[in-house]
Enzyme design. Structure first.
Site, PDB file in Angstrom:
ATOM      1  N   ASP A  85      -8.263  -1.238  -0.617  1.00 27.13           N
ATOM      2  CA  ASP A  85      -8.588   0.161  -0.354  1.00 27.13           C
ATOM      3  C   ASP A  85      -7.661   1.053  -1.178  1.00 27.13           C
ATOM      4  O   ASP A  85      -6.489   0.709  -1.367  1.00 27.13           O
ATOM      5  CB  ASP A  85      -8.363   0.428   1.146  1.00 27.13           C
ATOM      6  CG  ASP A  85      -9.123   1.626   1.665  1.00 27.13           C
ATOM      7  OD1 ASP A  85     -10.293   1.778   1.310  1.00 27.13           O
ATOM      8  OD2 ASP A  85      -8.530   2.413   2.424  1.00 27.13           O
TER       9      ASP A  85
ATOM     10  N   TYR B 129      -5.026   4.034  -2.100  1.00 28.16           N
ATOM     11  CA  TYR B 129      -3.986   4.729  -1.331  1.00 28.16           C
ATOM     12  C   TYR B 129      -4.576   6.020  -0.761  1.00 28.16           C
ATOM     13  O   TYR B 129      -5.314   6.733  -1.440  1.00 28.16           O
ATOM     14  CB  TYR B 129      -2.779   5.051  -2.219  1.00 28.16           C
ATOM     15  CG  TYR B 129      -2.010   3.842  -2.697  1.00 28.16           C
ATOM     16  CD1 TYR B 129      -1.436   2.948  -1.794  1.00 28.16           C
ATOM     17  CD2 TYR B 129      -1.840   3.602  -4.057  1.00 28.16           C
ATOM     18  CE1 TYR B 129      -0.712   1.838  -2.232  1.00 28.16           C
ATOM     19  CE2 TYR B 129      -1.117   2.499  -4.510  1.00 28.16           C
ATOM     20  CZ  TYR B 129      -0.559   1.622  -3.586  1.00 28.16           C
ATOM     21  OH  TYR B 129       0.154   0.520  -4.025  1.00 28.16           O
TER      22      TYR B 129
ATOM     23  N   PHE C 209      -3.223  -0.844  -6.461  1.00 32.86           N
ATOM     24  CA  PHE C 209      -1.757  -0.922  -6.355  1.00 32.86           C
ATOM     25  C   PHE C 209      -1.016   0.096  -7.232  1.00 32.86           C
ATOM     26  O   PHE C 209       0.163   0.342  -7.030  1.00 32.86           O
ATOM     27  CB  PHE C 209      -1.244  -2.346  -6.656  1.00 32.86           C
ATOM     28  CG  PHE C 209      -1.806  -3.374  -5.717  1.00 32.86           C
ATOM     29  CD1 PHE C 209      -1.277  -3.540  -4.441  1.00 32.86           C
ATOM     30  CD2 PHE C 209      -2.881  -4.182  -6.092  1.00 32.86           C
ATOM     31  CE1 PHE C 209      -1.800  -4.471  -3.561  1.00 32.86           C
ATOM     32  CE2 PHE C 209      -3.410  -5.112  -5.217  1.00 32.86           C
ATOM     33  CZ  PHE C 209      -2.866  -5.261  -3.947  1.00 32.86           C
TER      34      PHE C 209
ATOM     35  N   HIS D  52      -0.445 -11.492   0.685  1.00 26.71           N
ATOM     36  CA  HIS D  52      -0.474 -10.107   0.214  1.00 26.71           C
ATOM     37  C   HIS D  52       0.956  -9.584   0.060  1.00 26.71           C
ATOM     38  O   HIS D  52       1.846  -9.959   0.830  1.00 26.71           O
ATOM     39  CB  HIS D  52      -1.235  -9.236   1.221  1.00 26.71           C
ATOM     40  CG  HIS D  52      -1.630  -7.900   0.692  1.00 26.71           C
ATOM     41  ND1 HIS D  52      -0.760  -6.831   0.650  1.00 26.71           N
ATOM     42  CD2 HIS D  52      -2.806  -7.450   0.187  1.00 26.71           C
ATOM     43  CE1 HIS D  52      -1.382  -5.779   0.140  1.00 26.71           C
ATOM     44  NE2 HIS D  52      -2.616  -6.128  -0.154  1.00 26.71           N
TER      45      HIS D  52
END
Length: 332
Positions: free
Chosen positions: A172, A174, A185, A298
């Protein structure tokens, strides 16, 4: 002698009578001619008037007054119909209520010709049109959506399809102000590093097989990776401000699943990096006979103990080297 006078009188009377009759006849004829003359003039005047009118009326409509009225009504009706048509085609009309039309046109934000061609069929599918409608409604209501429209496909524009060597899949964008930039990221220069980004750098520093990555960078912008062939995509490409996973059901995941399939079918020798359980589920979309899949924990703080030491970055380069491809320079 009296009889003679009588006869004379009679003949005189007779002649007088004849004259009177002649006079009466002549008078009657004069009256008749006088009475007929105006009628004739009136008739001529009418015929002349008709002739003038006939000249002014088009040949098709001579002597036909009713069609003229009908035509006028028809024109009025046509004018109303035209006005209605104009009203129905007004751009401000509710064109998004059917779920099949939108003025958003997301495809215009993909600038890379290779991706635009590969994804053209996706853009025509109903689910994608519905996705555009949902986003358009959010924009119309003034809902703050991240990333900005022109950065939704930033990852695709930075890494052309024919240059993809590595895929790093996020979940998803930010959702805080100014963070999302259309690449998983990554955050723009000058932004505070998110926790996951810090942990990514820690792993790079920790992995001794990665050259020249001895200090954690201060920038969180990963555009250099994208330019070197690392496609950084999220499974969902937009999000409402401060509401994580708010667009998870908009249809983006159908789209990005097809993106993975397209890479799997059109490219060869790509390394897919799947971090966390969510990303691990995407392995089924990849042809493992043509590509390599690296699955790890993760980089979130919640799974940091499993993340650190995974050596995913050096494993990527090892696989690329095996395929005689240029390794990724991870330095920033």
């Amino acid at each position: 002698m009296p009889p003679k006078r009588k006869a004379a009188s009679t003949s005189e009377d007779s002649s007088l009578t004849k004259k009177a009759k002649v006079n009466r006849t002549t008078t009657a004829q004069k009256k008749k001619s006088i009475s007929q003359k105006p009628k004739q003039n009136k008739k001529n005047a009418q015929s002349k008037s008709k002739g003038i009118k006939a000249k002014s009326i088009p040949k098709v409509l001579k002597g036909k007054s009713k069609p003229i009225q009908i035509k006028a009504k028809s024109k009025a009706k046509d004018r109303k119909t035209t006005e209605n048509k104009v009203t129905n085609t007004n751009p401000s009309a509710k064109s998004c209520t059917t779920g099949k039309h939108s003025v958003l046109n997301l495809v215009s934000y993909i600038k890379d010709a290779g991706w635009a061609s590969a994804l053209k069929d996706e853009f025509q599918k109903d689910y994608f049109k519905d996705l555009e409608v949902l986003l358009q409604k959010d924009y119309k209501k003034g809902v703050q959506v991240f990333p900005p429209k022109d950065l939704i496909f930033n990852a695709f524009n930075k890494t052309p399809l024919d240059q993809v060597k590595v895929v790093i899949l996020g979940q998803d964008p930010y959702h805080d102000d100014g963070q999302a930039m259309g690449m998983s990221f990554s955050v723009p220069d000058g932004m505070r590093l998110p926790p996951s980004m810090k942990n990514i750098y820690k792993e790079l520093v920790n992995d001794k097989n990665i050259k020249n990555f001895n200090v954690e960078p201060t920038t969180g912008c990963l555009e250099k990776w994208a330019e070197r062939g690392v496609l950084l995509i999220n499974a969902t490409l937009t999000v409402e401000a401060h509401k994580p996973n708010s667009h998870a059901k908009y249809g983006w995941q159908t789209f990005t699943d097809d993106v993975i399939r397209i890479i799997s079918s059109k490219c060869s020798g790509v390394v897919f990096v799947l971090w966390g359980n969510f990303a691990h589920k995407k392995e089924k979309l990849i042809d493992s006979s043509r590509h390599s899949v690296i699955k790890t924990a993760h980089p979130s703080p919640l799974s940091f103990s499993k993340w650190l030491g995974c050596k995913c970055f050096s494993n990527v380069n090892a696989q690329l080297k095996k395929w005689n491809k240029e390794e990724i320079n991870w330095t920033l």
